[in-house]
Scaffold this motif. Structure first.
Motif, PDB file in Angstrom:
ATOM      1  N   GLY A   1      11.701   0.527 -47.643  1.00  0.00           N
ATOM      2  CA  GLY A   1      12.151   0.416 -49.021  1.00  0.00           C
ATOM      3  C   GLY A   1      13.524  -0.215 -49.106  1.00  0.00           C
ATOM      4  N   THR A   2      13.730  -1.001 -50.164  1.00  0.00           N
ATOM      5  CA  THR A   2      15.017  -1.687 -50.325  1.00  0.00           C
ATOM      6  C   THR A   2      16.151  -0.746 -50.717  1.00  0.00           C
ATOM      7  OG1 THR A   2      14.559  -2.213 -52.649  1.00  0.00           O
ATOM      8  CG2 THR A   2      13.918  -3.876 -50.997  1.00  0.00           C
ATOM      9  N   GLU A   3      15.822   0.431 -51.235  1.00  0.00           N
ATOM     10  CA  GLU A   3      16.851   1.387 -51.651  1.00  0.00           C
ATOM     11  C   GLU A   3      16.957   2.572 -50.698  1.00  0.00           C
ATOM     12  OE1 GLU A   3      19.011   0.673 -54.118  1.00  0.00           O
ATOM     13  OE2 GLU A   3      17.924  -1.232 -54.121  1.00  0.00           O
ATOM     14  N   ASP A   4      16.565   2.375 -49.466  1.00  0.00           N
ATOM     15  CA  ASP A   4      16.643   3.429 -48.457  1.00  0.00           C
ATOM     16  C   ASP A   4      18.107   3.680 -48.135  1.00  0.00           C
ATOM     17  OD1 ASP A   4      16.574   4.996 -46.104  1.00  0.00           O
ATOM     18  OD2 ASP A   4      14.675   4.096 -45.486  1.00  0.00           O
ATOM     19  N   LYS A   5      18.589   4.872 -48.440  1.00  0.00           N
ATOM     20  CA  LYS A   5      19.990   5.243 -48.187  1.00  0.00           C
ATOM     21  C   LYS A   5      20.160   5.952 -46.841  1.00  0.00           C
ATOM     22  CE  LYS A   5      21.299   3.876 -52.283  1.00  0.00           C
ATOM     23  NZ  LYS A   5      21.116   2.468 -52.449  1.00  0.00           N
ATOM     24  N   ASP A   6      19.038   6.292 -46.193  1.00  0.00           N
ATOM     25  CA  ASP A   6      19.094   7.012 -44.925  1.00  0.00           C
ATOM     26  C   ASP A   6      19.014   6.094 -43.714  1.00  0.00           C
ATOM     27  OD1 ASP A   6      19.184   9.677 -46.062  1.00  0.00           O
ATOM     28  OD2 ASP A   6      17.117   9.325 -46.672  1.00  0.00           O
ATOM     29  N   VAL A   7      18.153   5.095 -43.780  1.00  0.00           N
ATOM     30  CA  VAL A   7      17.980   4.142 -42.681  1.00  0.00           C
ATOM     31  C   VAL A   7      18.046   2.733 -43.283  1.00  0.00           C
ATOM     32  CG1 VAL A   7      16.432   3.298 -40.886  1.00  0.00           C
ATOM     33  CG2 VAL A   7      16.562   5.744 -41.331  1.00  0.00           C
ATOM     34  N   PRO A   8      19.024   1.948 -42.904  1.00  0.00           N
ATOM     35  CA  PRO A   8      19.168   0.604 -43.476  1.00  0.00           C
ATOM     36  C   PRO A   8      17.930  -0.270 -43.224  1.00  0.00           C
ATOM     37  CG  PRO A   8      21.122   1.211 -42.215  1.00  0.00           C
ATOM     38  CD  PRO A   8      20.084   2.254 -41.936  1.00  0.00           C
ATOM     39  N   ILE A   9      17.524  -1.028 -44.226  1.00  0.00           N
ATOM     40  CA  ILE A   9      16.374  -1.921 -44.096  1.00  0.00           C
ATOM     41  C   ILE A   9      16.624  -2.981 -43.022  1.00  0.00           C
ATOM     42  CG2 ILE A   9      17.090  -3.523 -45.907  1.00  0.00           C
ATOM     43  CD1 ILE A   9      14.072  -3.670 -46.716  1.00  0.00           C
ATOM     44  N   SER A  10      17.874  -3.249 -42.733  1.00  0.00           N
ATOM     45  CA  SER A  10      18.204  -4.233 -41.693  1.00  0.00           C
ATOM     46  C   SER A  10      17.615  -3.840 -40.340  1.00  0.00           C
ATOM     47  CB  SER A  10      19.714  -4.422 -41.579  1.00  0.00           C
ATOM     48  OG  SER A  10      20.339  -3.212 -41.194  1.00  0.00           O
ATOM     49  N   PHE A  11      17.385  -2.556 -40.110  1.00  0.00           N
ATOM     50  CA  PHE A  11      16.786  -2.115 -38.842  1.00  0.00           C
ATOM     51  C   PHE A  11      15.359  -2.648 -38.718  1.00  0.00           C
ATOM     52  CE2 PHE A  11      19.486   2.023 -38.309  1.00  0.00           C
ATOM     53  CZ  PHE A  11      20.640   1.265 -38.283  1.00  0.00           C
ATOM     54  N   SER A  12      14.583  -2.549 -39.795  1.00  0.00           N
ATOM     55  CA  SER A  12      13.212  -3.079 -39.773  1.00  0.00           C
ATOM     56  C   SER A  12      13.217  -4.602 -39.745  1.00  0.00           C
ATOM     57  CB  SER A  12      12.421  -2.579 -40.985  1.00  0.00           C
ATOM     58  OG  SER A  12      12.090  -1.217 -40.838  1.00  0.00           O
ATOM     59  N   GLU A  13      14.153  -5.204 -40.469  1.00  0.00           N
ATOM     60  CA  GLU A  13      14.246  -6.667 -40.466  1.00  0.00           C
ATOM     61  C   GLU A  13      14.525  -7.185 -39.065  1.00  0.00           C
ATOM     62  OE1 GLU A  13      15.935  -7.175 -45.038  1.00  0.00           O
ATOM     63  OE2 GLU A  13      17.354  -6.975 -43.384  1.00  0.00           O
ATOM     64  N   LYS A  14      15.417  -6.523 -38.355  1.00  0.00           N
ATOM     65  CA  LYS A  14      15.777  -6.932 -36.991  1.00  0.00           C
ATOM     66  C   LYS A  14      14.578  -6.772 -36.049  1.00  0.00           C
ATOM     67  CE  LYS A  14      19.646  -6.078 -33.813  1.00  0.00           C
ATOM     68  NZ  LYS A  14      20.873  -5.263 -33.664  1.00  0.00           N
ATOM     69  N   MET A  15      13.872  -5.656 -36.178  1.00  0.00           N
ATOM     70  CA  MET A  15      12.693  -5.421 -35.349  1.00  0.00           C
ATOM     71  C   MET A  15      11.625  -6.480 -35.632  1.00  0.00           C
ATOM     72  SD  MET A  15      10.325  -1.973 -34.956  1.00  0.00           S
ATOM     73  CE  MET A  15      11.754  -0.927 -35.020  1.00  0.00           C
ATOM     74  N   HIS A  16      11.382  -6.727 -36.903  1.00  0.00           N
ATOM     75  CA  HIS A  16      10.385  -7.720 -37.298  1.00  0.00           C
ATOM     76  C   HIS A  16      10.746  -9.103 -36.755  1.00  0.00           C
ATOM     77  CE1 HIS A  16       8.740 -10.658 -40.303  1.00  0.00           C
ATOM     78  NE2 HIS A  16       7.641 -10.058 -39.891  1.00  0.00           N
ATOM     79  N   SER A  17      12.001  -9.469 -36.905  1.00  0.00           N
ATOM     80  CA  SER A  17      12.462 -10.780 -36.442  1.00  0.00           C
ATOM     81  C   SER A  17      12.258 -10.962 -34.942  1.00  0.00           C
ATOM     82  CB  SER A  17      13.939 -10.945 -36.809  1.00  0.00           C
ATOM     83  OG  SER A  17      14.432 -12.159 -36.332  1.00  0.00           O
TER      84      SER A  17
END
Length: 154
Positions: free
Chosen positions: A94-110
């Motif tokens: 989710g784009t409004e995740d305050k617990d785990v930054p979405i950048s973590f999933s973006e980095k994994m995906h990339s």
């Protein structure tokens, strides 16, 4: 009756469970597919994002500044071993995740894409860490993914 078909295993994880899933994907090719919801980072160094700078400084005074050297992070970060991943991975965040930054999933995906691994990434605008409004869609996508890569395999 057979309660568990060892040839049809999938893994689902959320948050820390998603981070564990990333580690398991590196070492367990017998698991046919992984669905990770808002996972912790596959780059261990990122996961210290919650510690305030004052806490990091306090720990370094007690244990020394070399207690978390970059080389150790590299050795224990699953992202550095994604070449070993052989099962498809589906990510949800989710784009409004305050617990785990979405950048973590973006980095994994990339990184998985860079390595030409089979990966899907779904972003949920306005969703928090718990996937409140987007849960039905996310769950349906996860079930379809498992049906394709786990249930319908030989």
């Amino acid at each position: 009756p057979v309660l568990l078909d060892l040839n049809r295993l999938g893994m689902w994880g959320h948050s820390m469970g998603g981070g564990i899933g990333a580690r398991v994907a590196v070492v367990a090719p017998e698991i046919k597919a992984f669905v990770l919801f808002a996972p912790l980072s596959a780059d261990v160094k990122d996961n210290f994002y919650e510690l305030p700078k004052s806490e990091i400084e306090r720990l370094e005074k007690i244990y020394g500044a070399d207690t978390r050297p970059d080389e150790i992070y590299k050795q224990i970060s699953p992202i550095n071993y994604f070449a070993e991943v052989s099962s498809p991975i589906q990510l949800h965040h989710g784009t409004e995740d305050k617990d785990v930054p979405i950048s973590f999933s973006e980095k994994m995906h990339s990184e998985l894409k860079r390595l030409k691994k089979q990966v899907e990434f779904f972003v949920y605008p306005g969703e928090s860490h718990e996937f409140v409004d987007g849960w039905n869609l996310a769950a349906e996508r996860a079930l379809q993914f498992f049906d394709t890569y786990v249930k319908n395999t030989e």
